[in-house]
Design an enzyme around this catalytic site. Structure first.
Site, PDB file in Angstrom:
ATOM      1  N   ASP A   1      23.612  21.409  24.742  1.00 45.57           N
ATOM      2  CA  ASP A   1      24.862  22.162  24.905  1.00 45.57           C
ATOM      3  C   ASP A   1      24.712  23.662  24.627  1.00 45.57           C
ATOM      4  O   ASP A   1      25.597  24.438  24.982  1.00 45.57           O
ATOM      5  CB  ASP A   1      25.941  21.609  23.966  1.00 45.57           C
ATOM      6  CG  ASP A   1      26.213  20.135  24.198  1.00 45.57           C
ATOM      7  OD1 ASP A   1      25.992  19.663  25.316  1.00 45.57           O
ATOM      8  OD2 ASP A   1      26.632  19.451  23.245  1.00 45.57           O
TER       9      ASP A   1
ATOM     10  N   ARG B   1      33.873  18.215  52.409  1.00 47.68           N
ATOM     11  CA  ARG B   1      34.625  17.759  51.232  1.00 47.68           C
ATOM     12  C   ARG B   1      34.582  18.785  50.101  1.00 47.68           C
ATOM     13  O   ARG B   1      33.721  19.668  50.082  1.00 47.68           O
ATOM     14  CB  ARG B   1      33.974  16.486  50.675  1.00 47.68           C
ATOM     15  CG  ARG B   1      34.311  15.254  51.450  1.00 47.68           C
ATOM     16  CD  ARG B   1      33.499  14.084  50.915  1.00 47.68           C
ATOM     17  NE  ARG B   1      33.921  12.852  51.537  1.00 47.68           N
ATOM     18  CZ  ARG B   1      33.156  11.769  51.642  1.00 47.68           C
ATOM     19  NH1 ARG B   1      31.925  11.771  51.174  1.00 47.68           N
ATOM     20  NH2 ARG B   1      33.632  10.692  52.220  1.00 47.68           N
TER      21      ARG B   1
HETATM   22  O1  F6P Z   1      25.791  17.182  22.356  1.00 44.71           O
HETATM   23  C1  F6P Z   1      25.168  16.695  23.486  1.00 44.71           C
HETATM   24  C2  F6P Z   1      26.079  15.838  24.266  1.00 44.71           C
HETATM   25  O2  F6P Z   1      25.324  15.407  25.344  1.00 44.71           O
HETATM   26  C3  F6P Z   1      27.415  16.454  24.702  1.00 44.71           C
HETATM   27  O3  F6P Z   1      27.266  17.336  25.769  1.00 44.71           O
HETATM   28  C4  F6P Z   1      28.219  15.218  24.987  1.00 44.71           C
HETATM   29  O4  F6P Z   1      29.592  15.471  24.831  1.00 44.71           O
HETATM   30  C5  F6P Z   1      27.756  14.275  23.941  1.00 44.71           C
HETATM   31  O5  F6P Z   1      26.465  14.671  23.564  1.00 44.71           O
HETATM   32  C6  F6P Z   1      27.736  12.826  24.377  1.00 44.71           C
HETATM   33  O6  F6P Z   1      27.165  12.060  23.378  1.00 44.71           O
HETATM   34  P1  F6P Z   1      26.998  10.483  23.383  1.00 44.71           P
HETATM   35  O7  F6P Z   1      27.375   9.951  24.725  1.00 44.71           O
HETATM   36  O8  F6P Z   1      25.567  10.246  23.062  1.00 44.71           O
HETATM   37  O9  F6P Z   1      27.894  10.002  22.301  1.00 44.71           O
END
Ligand code: F6P
Length: 360
Positions: free
Chosen positions: A140, A175
């Site tokens: 992120d 689309r």
């Molecule tokens: O922090 C990384 C990240 O991939 C975010 O972008 C996402 O919101 C989250 O982790 C999802 O985490 P998980 O599906 O592993 O709980």
């Protein structure tokens, strides 16, 4: 403090491409300096149950530089201070047990490779007396104090390639394709992959959107003869005056999960423009697979720098990318905050200058 002779290493939170590259760098640099390394499995769980630990030697990390995931396993709901359990309270504090196991194992220091959640746990253990060095990880790119984290480049690269592929099918079918990307409360992945992939619209948490304005942009494209459009939406994007789309709310030991805004945006844009729209959620594909060369190098630099710090007896710090250097910064300055895209970021201005709609 006596010289560090035995350390533990763990990976915490969601995985990110490059975790194995850090583990490899830590193990090789430490072992070459005469320091024994113990791998702790599944984040801090490895310090709750000594059977979930193993000695790591350079031989054990051969060939893992290019691998995604983490050879140590990870979890994003194993906070020892608030361990989720099946009781009315829903959580229990195992932190003293972790400290006890750390000492029983004869460890002198701990390398914690994780995102804001794991680094914040690391900081709490540092305050409880465990000598800790943190290594920032996240696709992120939202950890403060470091210009970049390994995993981000890989995620952006994958998302951009996906947008390239979606361009051809969007064009063939005339689309609107809405691509939902990860990023939690920050729009770094959306902005970078959107620009790299030539998206027409990029929606991100930092700039709440007005779908009427987005629809106007898409109609304008149509009037110029462009029969398709690509809209990149960060999972944390929200409408002006509205809220983020939450998949599951936070509860003891579990953080809030975002997701679903893409489908809402696609349905509303289809209604507003009369054009067929589809939504593609890139999801965990952004986290899977091997790291890019950039992420391998950054991860290796972080691992090497972490070992240098613990050899110097510098603890309570996180290694950070501050080009051209990797520098130590206090964990205390990092935890409890996130780095969002600054509204004066030049890439935002450039995107606007190029005619990309940011939904406002
Ligand atoms: O922090 C990384 C990240 O991939 C975010 O972008 C996402 O919101 C989250 O982790 C999802 O985490 P998980 O599906 O592993 O709980």
């Amino acid at each position: 403090m006596p010289p560090v002779k035995k350390i533990g290493v763990l990976t915490g939170g969601g995985d990110a491409p490059g975790l194995n590259a850090v583990i490899r760098a830590v193990v090789k640099a430490a072992c070459n300096a005469g320091i024994e390394v113990i791998g702790l499995e599944d984040s801090f769980d490895g310090l709750l149950d000594p059977s979930r630990t193993r000695k790591l030697t350079p031989k054990d990390v051969t060939g893992i530089l290019r691998l995604g995931g983490t050879i140590l396993g990870t979890t994003n709901h194993g906070n020892p201070f608030e361990y989720p359990v099946d009781t009315p309270e829903g959580k229990v504090d195992y932190s003293d047990k972790v400290v006890e196991t750390f000492h029983k194992m004869g460890l002198h220091a701990l390398v914690v490779i994780g995102g804001d959640g794991s680094l914040s746990i690391a900081h709490q253990f540092y305050l409880k007396g465990i000598p800790i060095v943190g290594v920032p990880k996240t696709i992120d790119n939202d950890i403060v104090g470091t210009t970049s984290c390994f995993g981000f480049d890989t995620a952006v690269d994958f998302a951009a390639e996906s947008i390239d592929r979606l361009h051809t099918t969007a064009e063939a079918h005339k689309r609107i394709i809405v691509v939902e990307v990860m990023g939690r409360y920050a729009g770094w992945i959306a902005l970078h992959s959107g620009v790299a992939g030539g998206a027409d619209v990029i929606l991100m948490p930092e700039i709440p959107f007005d779908l009427e304005k987005v629809a106007a942009t898409l109609r304008k494209r149509e009037s110029f003869g462009a029969k398709f459009s690509i809209v990149v939406v960060a999972e944390g994007a929200k409408p002006i005056g509205g809220t983020m789309t939450v998949k599951s709310a936070a509860r003891a030991g579990y953080v809030e999960r975002l997701g679903g805004v893409g489908i809402v945006v696609a349905e509303q844009l289809e209604e507003m423009t009369g054009k067929e729209a589809r939504c593609v959620v890139l999801g965990h594909l952004q986290r899977g697979g091997g790291p890019t060369a950039f992420d391998r190098v950054l991860a290796t630099r972080f691992g090497g720098a972490a070992v240098e710090l613990l050899q110097r007896g510098v603890f309570g710090k996180m290694v950070a990318n501050n080009p051209p250097d990797i520098v130590p910064i206090p964990l205390a300055d990092v935890v409890g905050r996130i780095k969002t895209v600054p509204l004066d970021y030049d890439l935002l201005r450039t995107a606007r200058a190029l005619g990309v709609s940011l939904g406002d």
